[in-house]
Motif scaffolding. Structure first.
Motif, PDB file in Angstrom:
ATOM      1  N   SER A 136      46.358  50.785  17.695  1.00 38.43           N
ATOM      2  CA  SER A 136      45.218  50.771  16.778  1.00 38.43           C
ATOM      3  C   SER A 136      45.649  51.056  15.345  1.00 38.43           C
ATOM      4  O   SER A 136      45.177  50.429  14.394  1.00 38.43           O
TER       5      SER A 136
ATOM      6  N   GLN B 138      39.064  55.310  18.483  1.00 41.46           N
ATOM      7  CA  GLN B 138      38.835  55.938  17.183  1.00 41.46           C
ATOM      8  C   GLN B 138      39.038  57.463  17.189  1.00 41.46           C
ATOM      9  O   GLN B 138      39.741  57.992  16.328  1.00 41.46           O
TER      10      GLN B 138
ATOM     11  N   ARG C 139      35.091  43.529  18.769  1.00 40.28           N
ATOM     12  CA  ARG C 139      35.465  44.530  17.760  1.00 40.28           C
ATOM     13  C   ARG C 139      34.918  45.917  18.107  1.00 40.28           C
ATOM     14  O   ARG C 139      35.514  46.931  17.744  1.00 40.28           O
TER      15      ARG C 139
ATOM     16  N   GLN D 296      37.049  48.623  19.812  1.00 38.15           N
ATOM     17  CA  GLN D 296      38.010  49.405  19.031  1.00 38.15           C
ATOM     18  C   GLN D 296      37.531  50.848  18.821  1.00 38.15           C
ATOM     19  O   GLN D 296      38.331  51.735  18.518  1.00 38.15           O
TER      20      GLN D 296
ATOM     21  N   ALA E 245      42.400  43.650  20.019  1.00 37.53           N
ATOM     22  CA  ALA E 245      43.318  44.776  20.125  1.00 37.53           C
ATOM     23  C   ALA E 245      44.693  44.239  20.494  1.00 37.53           C
ATOM     24  O   ALA E 245      44.830  43.152  21.066  1.00 37.53           O
TER      25      ALA E 245
ATOM     26  N   HIS F 292      45.629  48.301  11.985  1.00 34.18           N
ATOM     27  CA  HIS F 292      44.954  48.564  10.721  1.00 34.18           C
ATOM     28  C   HIS F 292      45.931  48.745   9.565  1.00 34.18           C
ATOM     29  O   HIS F 292      45.567  49.261   8.502  1.00 34.18           O
TER      30      HIS F 292
END
Length: 460
Positions: free
Chosen positions: A296, A159, A152, A155, A82, A300
């Motif tokens: 986040s 969400q 991971r 994360q 992150a 991405h």
């Protein structure tokens, strides 16, 4: 193309060097009383610089105010693959800067005490910040190599917030304008979400947020045009004459006080520009983030939604931050401003650094104008206060749900139960862990417990 591509893990050496430069300079700015990160500490700086608050007292205040943000908010959202939160650097450098004894009645280089304060602040601030980069890398490697992978999986904590952040605007309408307008705002945002999804547009929540924000702006403009609320109709008391004629007068004492404070900030503009340019590069590279949601999204590759999420924080906090800057003469160290949004939209770190630097110059020179007009346009302050509440409520619930998702990945149903139980315990214990961070802290704790049990062959 917007933003830079973020590769995880980020290159350690460049990150450590950039963190050290920002940390050292921010500690110096805190030591000199030029700029402070924590909003609660900034109002105390004038009294400290005047000698009315001693170093021991302000050191204790800084530690008390910042500790919770450091371990309960900055750390859990920075672990694993992150983007690290800026709280890990600047909360600590606030403390380092004010903890180092100095003198404020003369230039720092004219006395041993001032020289010691600046040099020790820079060295300790740089050392702490570089160590943050190293420790986070070691923690990420350890989490990735654990029997139950964590790097991971964590994360998942953010969400739900990535899908729900459009509620920042919608709930602001609910809280400020009531149920009817709130429902209309929700319907508009949902319709835009559905249209974006149907047309195959990227990331429908961002479109829904934009629609909710436009709806909010329309309501604000309508409210400001009502009799008695119109921009400039009701100047603050100190701008009107004693006869009550309503004509705008100069208030020499207060006006001079505000001008001196903003002038003090302008005199330190070169150093302010440097640290914000460095921060702009860090945001663009994905070495640092201002909040978990934009971090986040940017991680991405969704630079525009990330910039929108960061801009929501700007709208919620800027009246408060600008007011404290003018009232105290202490600048707002990097953070809740438009600079993360600007940096994440730039094509590379060099352009990001320059764009943020230019923005800061404009911001500083327009500070007094903005402050005076905020006093005239009170609805802006009210909406900002309401949006802060909406942001905190959305993040509290979304991160709790995300924490349950991550805990379930670590330990199944027991992990979910642990998050729910932690929420009740935290409520009954007068919230020793800030509600926004509870889901993340609990999920990471569940992951650690699950891995320790896995080492001895026990599974949950």
């Amino acid at each position: 193309m917007f933003g830079s591509e973020v590769a995880m893990p980020v290159p350690l050496l460049p990150q450590a060097i950039l963190f050290a430069a920002m940390g050292g300079l921010s500690a110096v700015l805190a030591n000199r009383g030029v700029a402070i990160f924590h909003d609660g500490l900034r109002p105390i700086l004038p009294s400290y610089k005047a000698g009315n608050v001693d170093t021991k007292s302000i050191r204790r205040t800084s530690f008390t105010l910042g500790l919770g943000f450091l371990w309960a908010f900055g750390l859990p959202f920075s672990l694993g693959h992150a983007i690290p939160m800026l709280y890990l650097i600047f909360i600590a450098t606030d403390y380092i800067g004010v903890a180092m004894r100095t003198t404020h009645d003369e230039a720092w280089y004219k006395s041993r005490r001032g020289l010691f304060g600046v040099l020790s602040s820079f060295v300790l601030g740089a050392a702490w910040s570089a160590a943050v980069a190293v420790v986070l890398r070691l923690a990420s490697d350890l989490m990735a190599a654990a029997p139950i992978e964590m790097a991971r999986t964590v994360q998942l904590i953010t969400q739900p917030a990535l899908e729900a952040f459009f509620l920042f605007a919608v709930l602001t309408v609910f809280y400020h304008y009531g149920l009817k307008q709130g429902l209309c705002s929700a319907i508009v945002a949902t319709a835009v979400w559905a249209a974006a999804a149907t047309l195959g547009l990227p990331y429908p929540p961002a479109w829904a947020f934009g629609a909710g924000l436009v709806y909010l702006v329309v309501l604000v403009v309508r409210e400001s045009r009502r009799p008695g609320n119109e921009f400039g109709d009701v100047p603050p008391e100190w701008l009107t004459d004693e006869a009550g004629s309503g004509s705008v007068q100069n208030a020499p004492d207060e006006d001079d006080f505000f001008r001196k404070n903003t002038g003090r900030i302008k005199r330190n503009l070169p150093l302010i520009i440097v640290i914000h340019a460095l921060a702009g590069a860090a945001y663009n590279l994905g070495y640092m983030a201002s909040d978990p949601i934009s971090a986040s999204l940017y991680l991405h590759g969704m630079a525009i939604p990330a910039a929108l999420a960061a801009a929501a924080w700007f709208l919620a906090f800027v009246p408060m931050k600008y007011t404290t800057a003018v009232m105290t003469g202490v600048w707002i160290l990097t953070g809740t401003s438009l600079e993360p949004s600007i940096a994440m939209l730039m094509p590379n770190p060099w352009v990001a650094a320059g764009a943020v630097a230019v923005f800061r110059v404009i911001e500083v020179f327009s500070l007094l104008w903005f402050f005076k007009n905020l006093d005239r346009f009170t609805v802006v302050r009210e909406i900002a206060d309401t949006m802060r509440t909406a942001i905190f409520h959305v993040m509290e619930i979304a991160f709790l749900a995300g924490g349950a998702m991550a805990a379930a990945a670590f330990a199944g149903g027991w992990g979910v139960a642990a998050v729910i139980g932690a929420w009740f315990i935290n409520q009954r214990s007068n919230a020793p862990v800030m509600p926004m961070a509870l889901g993340a802290v609990t999920a990471i704790g569940v992951g650690i417990i699950a891995n320790l049990l896995a080492l001895v062959g026990v599974s949950l």
